[in-house]
Design a protein around this motif. Structure first.
Motif, PDB file in Angstrom:
ATOM      1  N   MET A  27     -10.757   1.306   4.357  1.00  0.00           N
ATOM      2  CA  MET A  27      -9.438   0.799   4.715  1.00  0.00           C
ATOM      3  C   MET A  27      -9.468  -0.034   5.987  1.00  0.00           C
ATOM      4  O   MET A  27      -8.608  -0.889   6.186  1.00  0.00           O
ATOM      5  CB  MET A  27      -8.449   1.952   4.871  1.00  0.00           C
ATOM      6  CG  MET A  27      -7.935   2.496   3.552  1.00  0.00           C
ATOM      7  SD  MET A  27      -7.001   1.278   2.575  1.00  0.00           S
ATOM      8  CE  MET A  27      -5.585   0.971   3.642  1.00  0.00           C
TER       9      MET A  27
ATOM     10  N   TYR B 283      -9.866  -3.451   4.668  1.00  0.00           N
ATOM     11  CA  TYR B 283      -9.006  -3.792   3.532  1.00  0.00           C
ATOM     12  C   TYR B 283      -8.051  -4.923   3.904  1.00  0.00           C
ATOM     13  O   TYR B 283      -7.539  -4.954   5.020  1.00  0.00           O
ATOM     14  CB  TYR B 283      -8.210  -2.542   3.136  1.00  0.00           C
ATOM     15  CG  TYR B 283      -7.150  -2.771   2.092  1.00  0.00           C
ATOM     16  CD1 TYR B 283      -7.483  -2.797   0.748  1.00  0.00           C
ATOM     17  CD2 TYR B 283      -5.823  -2.972   2.456  1.00  0.00           C
ATOM     18  CE1 TYR B 283      -6.510  -3.007  -0.216  1.00  0.00           C
ATOM     19  CE2 TYR B 283      -4.855  -3.176   1.493  1.00  0.00           C
ATOM     20  CZ  TYR B 283      -5.202  -3.199   0.167  1.00  0.00           C
ATOM     21  OH  TYR B 283      -4.239  -3.416  -0.779  1.00  0.00           O
TER      22      TYR B 283
ATOM     23  N   GLY C  54      -9.376   6.480   1.875  1.00  0.00           N
ATOM     24  CA  GLY C  54      -9.489   6.114   3.289  1.00  0.00           C
ATOM     25  C   GLY C  54     -10.716   5.301   3.616  1.00  0.00           C
ATOM     26  O   GLY C  54     -10.667   4.400   4.445  1.00  0.00           O
TER      27      GLY C  54
ATOM     28  N   LEU D 242     -14.183   0.239  -1.261  1.00  0.00           N
ATOM     29  CA  LEU D 242     -12.895   0.845  -0.948  1.00  0.00           C
ATOM     30  C   LEU D 242     -12.711   2.062  -1.842  1.00  0.00           C
ATOM     31  O   LEU D 242     -12.681   1.943  -3.063  1.00  0.00           O
ATOM     32  CB  LEU D 242     -11.762  -0.150  -1.197  1.00  0.00           C
ATOM     33  CG  LEU D 242     -10.340   0.390  -0.997  1.00  0.00           C
ATOM     34  CD1 LEU D 242     -10.061   0.639   0.479  1.00  0.00           C
ATOM     35  CD2 LEU D 242      -9.310  -0.586  -1.574  1.00  0.00           C
TER      36      LEU D 242
ATOM     37  N   PRO E 256      -3.112   4.468  -3.065  1.00  0.00           N
ATOM     38  CA  PRO E 256      -4.218   5.402  -2.819  1.00  0.00           C
ATOM     39  C   PRO E 256      -3.885   6.804  -3.314  1.00  0.00           C
ATOM     40  O   PRO E 256      -2.726   7.226  -3.304  1.00  0.00           O
ATOM     41  CB  PRO E 256      -4.354   5.388  -1.291  1.00  0.00           C
ATOM     42  CG  PRO E 256      -3.640   4.165  -0.831  1.00  0.00           C
ATOM     43  CD  PRO E 256      -2.536   3.950  -1.814  1.00  0.00           C
TER      44      PRO E 256
ATOM     45  N   VAL F  64       0.866  -1.169   0.000  1.00  0.00           N
ATOM     46  CA  VAL F  64       0.000   0.000   0.000  1.00  0.00           C
ATOM     47  C   VAL F  64       0.902   1.218   0.000  1.00  0.00           C
ATOM     48  O   VAL F  64       1.669   1.431   0.930  1.00  0.00           O
ATOM     49  CB  VAL F  64      -0.916   0.040   1.234  1.00  0.00           C
ATOM     50  CG1 VAL F  64      -1.770   1.292   1.204  1.00  0.00           C
ATOM     51  CG2 VAL F  64      -1.794  -1.198   1.290  1.00  0.00           C
TER      52      VAL F  64
END
Length: 224
Positions: free
Chosen positions: A60, A63, A57, A84, A52, A6
């Protein structure tokens, strides 16, 4: 466990986590994120990479599981909250375990966002469009042409309401039942791919719900 990355758009920090959502040590993303010998699935079951954008956000906290499995739609006049948010310009690359998408008759896979029709007029849609690309190896990508300027937004994701739900069974693989945005590999002259990448091109919204809101992706024509 399979690894994924991420990349937080507002920070140089690179984070990694296991596909089940547990924290992991920093490290590079590679084929291990979506191994070819994993159990094949017809909905997303691994994330190859997620970068992202600004205003991401939402979702998350759940996620990556929130993008796994079937869509959570059910109506043309309201959008799912089981999504998401990618953020403005954010992008995510997804896999299906050891499965691939093959070029068959008609649409080959479906992308589900959370658009909805405004005032009962199908040409008036609340949308946050995404550009869709595919890859056989996770390195070389081919992008569908997206008509983002005016309705109908052919080749884009994020404008057809989602009707499929976890109770729809195999209906989530049938565009007429599931809704969502369909993509045909024939349009690209490609026979088979392993990965689908979605990039927000809406540049719309504020934290923490900005950008394309990914619900799910389903394979219509799987190899396995």
């Amino acid at each position: 466990m399979h690894r994924l990355r991420v990349v937080v758009a507002l920070s140089p920090l690179v984070l990694t986590s296991a596909c089940g959502g547990d924290p992991g040590a920093p490290g590079p993303v590679d084929e291990e994120a979506c191994p070819a010998d994993a159990e094949p699935t017809r909905t997303v079951s691994c994330v190859l990479d997620f970068t992202p954008g600004d205003g991401a956000g939402f979702g998350m906290d759940a996620y990556p599981d929130i993008v796994y499995g079937p869509p959570h739609g059910g109506a043309s006049s309201s959008g799912s909250l089981d999504v998401l948010s990618l953020g403005k310009g954010g992008e995510i690359a997804l896999g299906f375990g050891g499965n691939t998408i093959v070029n068959g008759p008609g649409p080959d896979f479906i992308v589900f966002e959370n658009p909805f029709i405004i005032g009962g007029d199908p040409e008036k849609v609340f949308k946050e469009l995404g550009e869709v690309s595919v890859s056989a190896d996770g390195e070389t990508w081919t992008t569908f042409s997206c008509q983002a300027d005016a309705y109908p937004y052919e080749g884009c994701a994020g404008w057809r309401p989602v009707l499929g739900t976890p109770d729809s069974g195999d209906g989530i693989y049938n565009p007429e039942v599931a809704g969502g945005d369909v993509f045909d590999l024939e349009a690209l002259g490609i026979d088979e791919v392993r990965f689908v990448r979605i990039k927000d091109i809406s540049n719309f919204g504020a934290a923490d719900t900005a950008g394309f809101d990914l619900d799910a992706v389903a394979i219509v024509h799987p190899s396995r």
